[in-house]
Design an enzyme around this catalytic site. Structure first.
Site, PDB file in Angstrom:
ATOM      1  N   HIS A 247      -8.115  -1.015  -0.268  1.00  0.00           N
ATOM      2  CA  HIS A 247      -7.365  -2.271  -0.785  1.00  0.00           C
ATOM      3  C   HIS A 247      -8.172  -3.282  -1.021  1.00  0.00           C
ATOM      4  CE1 HIS A 247      -4.694  -0.097   2.395  1.00  0.00           C
ATOM      5  NE2 HIS A 247      -5.258   0.019   2.697  1.00  0.00           N
TER       6      HIS A 247
ATOM      7  N   ARG B 145       6.817 -11.137   6.335  1.00  0.00           N
ATOM      8  CA  ARG B 145       6.878 -10.732   7.232  1.00  0.00           C
ATOM      9  C   ARG B 145       7.700 -11.738   8.169  1.00  0.00           C
ATOM     10  NH1 ARG B 145       0.586  -9.385   5.491  1.00  0.00           N
ATOM     11  NH2 ARG B 145       0.492  -7.657   4.736  1.00  0.00           N
TER      12      ARG B 145
ATOM     13  N   GLN C  96       0.970 -11.226  -2.541  1.00  0.00           N
ATOM     14  CA  GLN C  96      -0.461 -11.059  -2.562  1.00  0.00           C
ATOM     15  C   GLN C  96      -1.086 -10.588  -4.028  1.00  0.00           C
ATOM     16  OE1 GLN C  96      -0.290  -7.359   0.179  1.00  0.00           O
ATOM     17  NE2 GLN C  96      -1.213  -8.626   1.724  1.00  0.00           N
TER      18      GLN C  96
ATOM     19  N   CYS D 273       0.677  -1.090  -0.088  1.00  0.00           N
ATOM     20  CA  CYS D 273       0.430   0.288   0.406  1.00  0.00           C
ATOM     21  C   CYS D 273       1.446   1.319   0.380  1.00  0.00           C
ATOM     22  CB  CYS D 273      -1.167  -0.123   1.439  1.00  0.00           C
ATOM     23  SG  CYS D 273      -1.375  -1.790   1.794  1.00  0.00           S
TER      24      CYS D 273
ATOM     25  N   HIS E 260      -4.746  -0.925  -5.281  1.00  0.00           N
ATOM     26  CA  HIS E 260      -5.579  -0.093  -4.388  1.00  0.00           C
ATOM     27  C   HIS E 260      -6.143   0.943  -5.166  1.00  0.00           C
ATOM     28  CE1 HIS E 260      -2.085  -2.033  -1.918  1.00  0.00           C
ATOM     29  NE2 HIS E 260      -2.993  -1.635  -0.926  1.00  0.00           N
TER      30      HIS E 260
ATOM     31  N   ASP F 271      -2.509  -8.031  -4.674  1.00  0.00           N
ATOM     32  CA  ASP F 271      -3.417  -6.966  -3.900  1.00  0.00           C
ATOM     33  C   ASP F 271      -3.358  -5.850  -4.878  1.00  0.00           C
ATOM     34  OD1 ASP F 271      -3.148  -5.454  -2.088  1.00  0.00           O
ATOM     35  OD2 ASP F 271      -1.090  -4.840  -1.840  1.00  0.00           O
TER      36      ASP F 271
ATOM     37  N   LYS G 285     -15.468  -2.788   6.736  1.00  0.00           N
ATOM     38  CA  LYS G 285     -14.037  -3.664   5.204  1.00  0.00           C
ATOM     39  C   LYS G 285     -15.454  -4.813   4.674  1.00  0.00           C
ATOM     40  CE  LYS G 285     -11.674  -6.842   8.418  1.00  0.00           C
ATOM     41  NZ  LYS G 285     -10.799  -7.622   8.650  1.00  0.00           N
TER      42      LYS G 285
HETATM   43 ZN   LIG Z   1      -2.933  -2.188   0.649  1.00  0.00          ZN
END
Ligand SMILES: [Zn+2]
Ligand SMILES: [Zn+2]
Length: 644
Positions: free
Chosen positions: A516, A364, A382, A335, A386, A384, A470
């Site tokens: 996200h 992580r 991910q 992000c 945004h 991912d 969310k």
């Molecule tokens: Zn994010």
């Protein structure tokens, strides 16, 4: 008189000191027989707790997660009693209910137990259960509590950390345990128990502390439920993604590379690529733009985003450059990088929404004991993206993202799922960042999109993150296990922290809203779940090899190659098993590899310019033309893989 509000919204009036069980009986005797736990005004209570004020009461049965939790929590008490009776002198520590069953950590001194002791423990537990002993809570002073546990340093430590006046015990039969409550009415409801395993566990998870024996168990109100559960465990073992990943040659781990860092083998990499391309194609149609960002970022970036304050100390530590002394972190999230991409230009409201997508690898730190196959790793990718939009665009963007998630689930055979909407706690508005007006807009957008799309959903009030509401998708796999897959999260925090703006129609600068979203979540975890859900029999469009060509002898190799060419021209992924092995062996191995179709080639096939086709699992399609086989494959694919 007191007023009790029930889950259906109805309000009933009772004399003071009514119990949840009394209330259950007032509904119906039959229902009351199934009630095993209760919650009053947000707090777990006993079914025999005296209610003295107005309030909301939820009554739980075995079919509720809370009911199961009370059942297993109570069973842990029975396990502790059984262990104490069978092995006098052991020291009990803690024993909570877990997702499937319960455990108890016990100090057995120098005589740890093993699998051969399980039967005796189970028998003892059942003997105690048959006594139908009631679970009864009582308060104790700190002094009394310490007195009871003289010689047990673990319980003593727990009690020392409790405030006098808050300490409670649970009694049943001749057994007493330190406990906060939340039990089933009596032990007699426990009809079936199984001690599943033992493992070493450090007291309070700290390796400097003594090692205890963790006994895992599970219990049920019916023998039949236990039998079914054990069958499920067997099936889960067969489908374990770590086992299948090895058999299908998808991924591996190397101690040299490091634990928790998966290595994708060619077949696994091809599988990932196919999944990525599938999502990329859908995202392109949905107006996403691909971006690429590095695997590390300056420490300051994550200080700005707030990730460093939250996770910095518990994660991989900064890498510093030798000369300048700059500090970088392995990227824990994509992000912040995407916020900086947004910040590269000054956008106008006419340019929004911006939708940046990346298959971004993040790192992580997980403790080595927590690592598990592909589901808990230290480095993962991910899917991912945004989205940056105006508050008024949130509604439409949310619907589009839901469409994409549903498309992903549909194409991969996940049919059984529910949506979980997490909203803010209206009692605590200070906990949240962002204006009240924007929160209302976002929450309404999520709820209306959820309803509009006909999703089966639950609302969790107070479960929203401080930065936004969310929507999570909870998916049930083929074995009925629940996984959280696909999250859509609204964020008011990062746009503030990164000072993101757009020029509105009023020519003023405004804050965009950020969403996200990741339909797969992580490629690693998703593939693990998909492996266990399908047992490796992926939808045909995703299979590494859709058909394997097996020739009866070397004489037909040429014809096998010709068939391969024709299939490849039709975009069917096929390969030829060239080995000089018997056809029987080749078929058996092709079955093991879960190739969806086997094409057998011999003299007759060559003479008639046809192929004999056998489906994975045994069904024979007989001798058909290559064109007909292509049609079969195309039809099957089009059933699961629709265009977005
Ligand atoms: Zn994010
Ligand atoms: Zn208890």
């Amino acid at each position: 008189m007191i007023h009790i509000t029930l889950t259906d919204g109805s309000v009933k009036t009772f004399e003071e000191n009514v119990t949840p069980m009394d209330v259950a009986k007032s509904i119906s005797e039959g229902f009351a027989r199934n009630v095993i736990s209760a919650n009053f005004n947000g707090t777990t209570v006993e079914t025999e707790t005296l209610l003295t004020t107005d309030g909301s009461l939820i009554l739980y049965t075995w079919n509720d997660a809370e009911g199961k939790s009370a059942f297993w929590h109570s069973s842990a008490h029975v396990l502790a009693q059984a262990v104490e009776e069978l092995y006098p002198g052991v020291k009990l520590t803690i024993g909570p209910a877990i997702e499937n069953g319960f455990y108890y950590d016990v100090d057995f001194g120098d005589k740890p137990i093993s699998e051969k002791d399980f039967k005796a423990i189970e028998d003892k537990m059942l003997e105690i259960a048959r006594g139908k002993h009631e679970f009864k809570m009582r308060s104790a002073t700190k002094a009394e509590a310490l007195q009871l546990y003289i010689g047990n340093p673990y319980k003593t430590e727990l009690i020392e950390n409790l405030e006098d006046g808050t300490i409670t015990f649970c009694d049943h039969s001749t057994f007493t345990d330190l406990c906060r409550g939340g039990h089933i009415p009596n032990t007699g409801i426990i009809k079936a128990v199984k001690v599943l395993s033992v493992a070493g566990a450090y007291w309070r998870g700290n390796e400097n502390n003594p090692q205890l024996t963790r006994i895992y168990g599970i219990s049920f109100p019916k023998q039949k439920d236990l039998t079914e559960y054990l069958e499920l465990l067997e099936e889960a073992k067969k489908r374990d993604h770590r086992k299948l990943g090895k058999e299908l040659e998808l991924f591996t781990f190397s101690q040299k590379v490091g634990q928790g860092l998966p290595l994708w083998l060619p077949k696994g990499a091809a599988l990932r690529e196919r999944l990525e391309n599938f999502l990329k194609a859908a995202q392109k149609k949905a107006g996403y733009e691909m971006v690429v960002t590095p695997h590390i970022g300056q420490k300051e970036l994550y200080v700005t985003s707030g990730h460093y304050a939250k996770y910095g100390a518990d994660s991989f530590q900064p890498i510093s450059t030798p000369k300048e002394g700059e500090e970088f972190l392995l990227k824990p999230m994509n992000c912040p990088h995407h916020c900086e991409i947004y910040n590269n230009s000054q956008w106008s409201y006419k340019d929004l929404p911006k939708r940046y997508a990346e298959f971004g690898t993040v790192y992580r730190y997980e403790q080595s004991g927590e690592l598990h196959g592909l589901t808990r790793v230290r480095g993962f990718t991910q899917d991912d993206a945004h989205l940056f939009c105006t508050p008024d665009q949130l509604d439409a963007e949310f619907k589009n993202v839901i469409d994409l998630v549903l498309y992903v689930f549909g194409s991969l055979g996940f049919e059984n799922f529910t949506a979980q909407v997490s909203l803010r706690d209206p009692e605590n508005p200070d906990k949240y960042i962002g204006s009240l007006e924007n929160w209302e807009k976002a929450e309404n957008a999520i709820l209306s999109a959820t309803i509009d799309k006909g999703l089966n959903y639950t609302v969790k009030t107070g479960e929203a993150a401080f930065y936004g509401p969310k929507l999570d998708f909870m998916v049930k796999d083929a074995l009925g296990r629940q996984w959280q897959l696909g999250t859509i999260q609204v964020d008011y925090n990062l746009p503030e922290r990164f000072n993101l703006t757009y020029k509105g129609s009023d020519n003023e600068l405004h804050r965009p809203v950020m969403i996200h979203r990741a339909p797969f979540g992580s490629m690693e975890r998703f593939i693990a779940i998909l492996l266990e859900h399908t047992a490796g029999n992926f939808p045909l469009w995703l299979m590494p090899t859709q058909a394997i060509i097996l020739s009866i002898s070397e004489k037909y190799e040429k014809y096998a190659e010709k068939v391969l060419n024709l299939l490849e021209n039709d975009e069917i992924r096929a390969l030829v098993d060239h080995r000089n092995e018997t056809i029987g062996k080749k078929i058996r191995e092709a079955e093991m590899q879960k190739h969806p179709y086997m094409i057998i080639i011999g003299e007759q096939e060559e003479n008639e310019n046809k192929i004999t086709v056998r489906q994975h699992g045994g069904e024979d399609l007989g001798m058909i033309s290559i064109e007909d086989f292509s049609k079969i494959i195309k039809t099957e694919i089009s059933k699961t893989l629709k265009s977005f």
